[in-house]
Design a protein around this motif. Structure first.
Motif, PDB file in Angstrom:
ATOM      1  N   GLU A 185       0.836  -1.210   0.000  1.00  0.00           N
ATOM      2  CA  GLU A 185       0.000   0.000   0.000  1.00  0.00           C
ATOM      3  C   GLU A 185       0.868   1.256   0.000  1.00  0.00           C
ATOM      4  OE1 GLU A 185      -4.037   1.609   2.104  1.00  0.00           O
ATOM      5  OE2 GLU A 185      -2.655   0.446   3.347  1.00  0.00           O
ATOM      6  N   GLU A 186       1.932   1.238   0.780  1.00  0.00           N
ATOM      7  CA  GLU A 186       2.816   2.402   0.837  1.00  0.00           C
ATOM      8  C   GLU A 186       3.536   2.615  -0.489  1.00  0.00           C
ATOM      9  OE1 GLU A 186       6.530   4.154   3.542  1.00  0.00           O
ATOM     10  OE2 GLU A 186       5.413   2.378   4.220  1.00  0.00           O
ATOM     11  N   VAL A 187       3.897   1.526  -1.155  1.00  0.00           N
ATOM     12  CA  VAL A 187       4.562   1.643  -2.451  1.00  0.00           C
ATOM     13  C   VAL A 187       3.658   2.339  -3.461  1.00  0.00           C
ATOM     14  CG1 VAL A 187       5.309   0.308  -4.470  1.00  0.00           C
ATOM     15  CG2 VAL A 187       6.189  -0.252  -2.209  1.00  0.00           C
ATOM     16  N   HIS A 188       2.394   1.929  -3.541  1.00  0.00           N
ATOM     17  CA  HIS A 188       1.480   2.544  -4.492  1.00  0.00           C
ATOM     18  C   HIS A 188       1.348   4.042  -4.232  1.00  0.00           C
ATOM     19  CE1 HIS A 188       0.343  -1.138  -6.402  1.00  0.00           C
ATOM     20  NE2 HIS A 188      -0.133  -1.677  -5.303  1.00  0.00           N
ATOM     21  N   ASP A 189       1.230   4.429  -2.970  1.00  0.00           N
ATOM     22  CA  ASP A 189       1.088   5.843  -2.639  1.00  0.00           C
ATOM     23  C   ASP A 189       2.382   6.622  -2.909  1.00  0.00           C
ATOM     24  OD1 ASP A 189      -1.512   5.438  -1.843  1.00  0.00           O
ATOM     25  OD2 ASP A 189      -1.007   5.187   0.276  1.00  0.00           O
ATOM     26  N   SER A 190       3.507   6.051  -2.522  1.00  0.00           N
ATOM     27  CA  SER A 190       4.785   6.757  -2.647  1.00  0.00           C
ATOM     28  C   SER A 190       5.212   6.919  -4.097  1.00  0.00           C
ATOM     29  CB  SER A 190       5.876   6.012  -1.868  1.00  0.00           C
ATOM     30  OG  SER A 190       5.580   5.989  -0.498  1.00  0.00           O
ATOM     31  N   ARG A 200       3.694   2.680 -13.629  1.00  0.00           N
ATOM     32  CA  ARG A 200       2.779   2.052 -12.693  1.00  0.00           C
ATOM     33  C   ARG A 200       3.482   0.862 -12.045  1.00  0.00           C
ATOM     34  NH1 ARG A 200       0.432   6.215 -12.797  1.00  0.00           N
ATOM     35  NH2 ARG A 200      -1.561   6.671 -13.804  1.00  0.00           N
ATOM     36  N   VAL A 201       3.012   0.492 -10.878  1.00  0.00           N
ATOM     37  CA  VAL A 201       3.638  -0.625 -10.178  1.00  0.00           C
ATOM     38  C   VAL A 201       2.630  -1.752 -10.026  1.00  0.00           C
ATOM     39  CG1 VAL A 201       3.085   0.296  -7.882  1.00  0.00           C
ATOM     40  CG2 VAL A 201       4.981  -1.305  -8.152  1.00  0.00           C
ATOM     41  N   ASP A 215      -2.418  -2.381 -13.614  1.00  0.00           N
ATOM     42  CA  ASP A 215      -1.747  -1.182 -13.114  1.00  0.00           C
ATOM     43  C   ASP A 215      -2.144  -0.908 -11.665  1.00  0.00           C
ATOM     44  OD1 ASP A 215      -0.407  -0.727 -15.419  1.00  0.00           O
ATOM     45  OD2 ASP A 215      -1.722   0.852 -16.157  1.00  0.00           O
ATOM     46  N   ASN A 216      -1.110  -0.668 -10.828  1.00  0.00           N
ATOM     47  CA  ASN A 216      -1.312  -0.322  -9.425  1.00  0.00           C
ATOM     48  C   ASN A 216      -2.187  -1.334  -8.682  1.00  0.00           C
ATOM     49  OD1 ASN A 216       0.322   1.913  -9.587  1.00  0.00           O
ATOM     50  ND2 ASN A 216      -1.357   3.308 -10.052  1.00  0.00           N
ATOM     51  N   GLU A 217      -2.033  -2.606  -9.015  1.00  0.00           N
ATOM     52  CA  GLU A 217      -2.762  -3.658  -8.337  1.00  0.00           C
ATOM     53  C   GLU A 217      -1.824  -4.496  -7.479  1.00  0.00           C
ATOM     54  OE1 GLU A 217      -6.687  -4.803 -11.006  1.00  0.00           O
ATOM     55  OE2 GLU A 217      -4.943  -6.125 -11.039  1.00  0.00           O
ATOM     56  N   ARG A 255      -1.870  -2.982 -19.971  1.00  0.00           N
ATOM     57  CA  ARG A 255      -1.823  -3.226 -18.532  1.00  0.00           C
ATOM     58  C   ARG A 255      -2.532  -2.111 -17.771  1.00  0.00           C
ATOM     59  NH1 ARG A 255      -0.027  -8.441 -17.006  1.00  0.00           N
ATOM     60  NH2 ARG A 255       1.188  -9.180 -18.749  1.00  0.00           N
ATOM     61  N   GLY A 256      -3.432  -1.429 -18.432  1.00  0.00           N
ATOM     62  CA  GLY A 256      -4.211  -0.383 -17.807  1.00  0.00           C
ATOM     63  C   GLY A 256      -5.678  -0.761 -17.733  1.00  0.00           C
ATOM     64  N   ALA A 257      -6.515   0.204 -17.342  1.00  0.00           N
ATOM     65  CA  ALA A 257      -7.945  -0.069 -17.170  1.00  0.00           C
ATOM     66  C   ALA A 257      -8.752   1.139 -17.584  1.00  0.00           C
ATOM     67  CB  ALA A 257      -8.232  -0.423 -15.714  1.00  0.00           C
ATOM     68  N   CYS A 258     -10.017   0.918 -17.907  1.00  0.00           N
ATOM     69  CA  CYS A 258     -10.942   2.003 -18.188  1.00  0.00           C
ATOM     70  C   CYS A 258     -12.347   1.570 -17.810  1.00  0.00           C
ATOM     71  CB  CYS A 258     -10.881   2.449 -19.649  1.00  0.00           C
ATOM     72  SG  CYS A 258     -11.661   1.318 -20.821  1.00  0.00           S
ATOM     73  N   THR A 259     -13.218   2.549 -17.588  1.00  0.00           N
ATOM     74  CA  THR A 259     -14.611   2.274 -17.260  1.00  0.00           C
ATOM     75  C   THR A 259     -15.410   2.079 -18.536  1.00  0.00           C
ATOM     76  OG1 THR A 259     -14.540   3.505 -15.187  1.00  0.00           O
ATOM     77  CG2 THR A 259     -16.690   3.268 -16.225  1.00  0.00           C
ATOM     78  N   LEU A 260     -16.228   1.043 -18.561  1.00  0.00           N
ATOM     79  CA  LEU A 260     -17.096   0.788 -19.707  1.00  0.00           C
ATOM     80  C   LEU A 260     -18.431   1.492 -19.479  1.00  0.00           C
ATOM     81  CD1 LEU A 260     -16.434  -3.025 -20.255  1.00  0.00           C
ATOM     82  CD2 LEU A 260     -15.367  -1.093 -21.431  1.00  0.00           C
ATOM     83  N   HIS A 261     -18.898   2.200 -20.490  1.00  0.00           N
ATOM     84  CA  HIS A 261     -20.173   2.901 -20.409  1.00  0.00           C
ATOM     85  C   HIS A 261     -20.835   2.868 -21.775  1.00  0.00           C
ATOM     86  CE1 HIS A 261     -18.444   6.373 -22.539  1.00  0.00           C
ATOM     87  NE2 HIS A 261     -17.357   6.125 -21.830  1.00  0.00           N
ATOM     88  N   GLY A 262     -22.145   2.993 -21.795  1.00  0.00           N
ATOM     89  CA  GLY A 262     -22.852   2.959 -23.069  1.00  0.00           C
ATOM     90  C   GLY A 262     -22.696   1.610 -23.727  1.00  0.00           C
ATOM     91  N   ARG A 263     -22.314   1.650 -24.978  1.00  0.00           N
ATOM     92  CA  ARG A 263     -22.060   0.423 -25.726  1.00  0.00           C
ATOM     93  C   ARG A 263     -20.821   0.612 -26.576  1.00  0.00           C
ATOM     94  NH1 ARG A 263     -26.935  -0.658 -29.604  1.00  0.00           N
ATOM     95  NH2 ARG A 263     -28.063  -0.422 -27.654  1.00  0.00           N
ATOM     96  N   GLY A 264     -20.244  -0.486 -27.008  1.00  0.00           N
ATOM     97  CA  GLY A 264     -19.040  -0.376 -27.813  1.00  0.00           C
ATOM     98  C   GLY A 264     -18.429  -1.720 -28.115  1.00  0.00           C
ATOM     99  N   LEU A 265     -17.139  -1.692 -28.440  1.00  0.00           N
ATOM    100  CA  LEU A 265     -16.432  -2.873 -28.919  1.00  0.00           C
ATOM    101  C   LEU A 265     -15.108  -2.994 -28.190  1.00  0.00           C
ATOM    102  CD1 LEU A 265     -16.957  -5.024 -31.187  1.00  0.00           C
ATOM    103  CD2 LEU A 265     -15.406  -3.662 -32.624  1.00  0.00           C
TER     104      LEU A 265
END
Length: 311
Positions: free
Chosen positions: A74-79, A96-97, A130-132, A271-281
Motif C-alpha cells: 500500500e505504501e509503495v502505491h502511494d509513494s 505504474r507498479v 496497473d497499481n494492483e 496493462r491499464g484499465a478504463c470504465t465501460l459505459h454505453g455500448r461499444g467494442l
C-alpha cells in the motif's frame, strides 16, 4: 547452508519505463527508474521485509508475515505516485507498479530463496494490472480479519507451470474520492448506477450483473469468453465491478483496444484499465480497424429502462 522457512514472497514490477526512456531520454529516465526502485526497496525494508534481489525495473522481497508485505504494498502505491509527480514533466508517460505475493515454505540458499511461494508470486505478477496488488488464498488466510476485509476475490487463475488453478484476491485501497476511471479520456461519470452489462462474443450473448463478475476474456478454455486466436493472450482481459462501474482491465501481452459507440477514437490499454459505459467494442491484441480482429461487444444496462436495443 540452506534452511527451510515459512514466509511471504513479494514481487514488485515497475511498468512504463520503456515509454519513459523514449520521452525523457536515457539519462533522465534511468535516474527516475533507479530512484523509484530504491524507494520501493526502502519501503520493503521499513515494513520488516528483506530485499532478496533487484530485477531490472522491479525487485523480490521476503517478509516473515504477509501483514508487513501488505503494508509495504500500500505504501509503495502511494509513494510511487508522489515520486512520479515530482520527478517527471507533466506530460511524460506515467510508470505504474504491479505487486504480487504468496505465502508458504521456501528454501534459503546463500541469500536467495527458492520454492513454490517464489514461483507462484513471480507468475501471479503477470496477471496484475496497473497499481494492483494480488495475493493467494494461502496468504489471505494468515492475515488479521480486518485486513482480510480489504481484499476482493477475483478468480481462479491457471499459472504457468502449475496444474491446479490458484485462487486470487486483490487488495482494495482506502483512498477515497471519485473513481479516476470514471473521467478517463474525457468521459463524465454516469449519473445513475449501471446494473448489468451485456457481452456478445462469437454469436453468444450473455448479461452479467455485479454478482457474477468478474469475467475473464482470453484464449484459455477456462475463460468465460474464449477466443481461439494467436493474438489473444491466455488471460487477456478482465471485466469487473469496481467503484460503482464496470471496469475493463488489460492483462495481456499485446494490449486491449476499446471503441465506444460510433466514435472513431480508440482507447488503447496496455496493462491499464478504463470504465465501460454505453455500448461499444472490445478488441483483443490488435486495433478494431484490423480485419477479422478478435472482438467482444458490450452494452451497459439499466434493467428498469426499456429493453436494450440489439448490438
Amino acid at each position: 547452508m540452506s534452511q527451510t522457512v515459512t514466509c511471504t514472497i513479494l514481487f514488485a514490477d515497475l511498468r512504463g519505463s520503456t515509454s519513459l526512456y523514449e520521452s525523457l531520454g536515457n539519462a533522465e529516465a534511468a535516474t527516475v527508474v533507479t530512484h523509484s526502485v530504491a524507494v520501493v526497496a526502502r519501503i520493503m525494508e521499513g515494513q520488516g521485509g528483506r530485499v532478496i534481489k533487484t530485477l531490472g525495473d522491479g525487485l523480490m522481497a521476503m517478509f516473515p508475515h504477509p501483514a508487513g508485505a501488505v503494508r509495504a504494498a500500500e505504501e509503495v502505491h502511494d509513494s510511487l505516485e508522489r515520486v512520479m509527480g515530482s520527478a517527471r514533466p507533466s506530460r511524460s508517460p506515467v510508470m505504474r507498479v504491479q505487486i504480487a505475493m504468496a505465502h508458504g515454505e521456501v528454501i534459503e540458499v546463500a541469500g536467495d530463496c527458492f520454492g513454490d511461494a517464489v514461483n507462484v508470486s513471480a507468475r501471479l505478477l503477470d496477471h496484475a494490472g496497473d497499481n494492483e496488488t494480488l495475493i493467494t488464498s494461502q496468504t489471505l488466510a494468515v492475515l488479521a480479519p480486518d485486513v482480510r476485509e480489504r481484499f476482493r476475490r477475483l478468480e481462479r487463475l491457471h499459472l504457468r507451470g502449475r496444474v491446479e488453478p490458484v485462487e486470487v484476491w486483490r487488495f482494495e485501497s482506502k483512498r477515497s474520492g471519485p473513481d479516476p476511471m470514471s473521467t478517463m479520456f474525457g468521459d463524465t461519470a454516469p449519473t445513475t448506477v449501471p446494473e448489468g452489462i451485456r457481452l456478445v462474443c462469437e454469436g453468444v450473448s450473455r448479461i452479467h450483473t455485479v454478482r457474477n463478475l468478474p469475467v475473464i476474456i482470453g484464449r484459455s478454455h477456462e475463460a468465460a469468453y474464449c477466443l481461439d486466436d494467436s493474438r489473444v493472450s491466455r488471460v487477456h482481459a478482465r471485466i469487473e465491478w469496481h467503484s460503482g462501474n464496470f471496469q475493463l482491465t488489460d492483462l495481456s501481452s499485446n494490449g486491449t483496444y476499446v471503441r465506444f459507440g460510433r466514435q472513431s477514437e480508440v482507447v488503447t490499454l496496455r496493462r491499464g484499465a478504463c470504465t465501460l459505459h454505453g455500448r461499444g467494442l472490445i478488441c483483443l491484441g490488435v486495433s478494431p480497424n484490423i480485419i477479422n480482429a478478435p472482438t467482444v461487444s458490450f452494452e451497459v444496462l439499466r434493467f428498469d429502462d426499456t429493453d436494450p436495443l440489439p448490438l
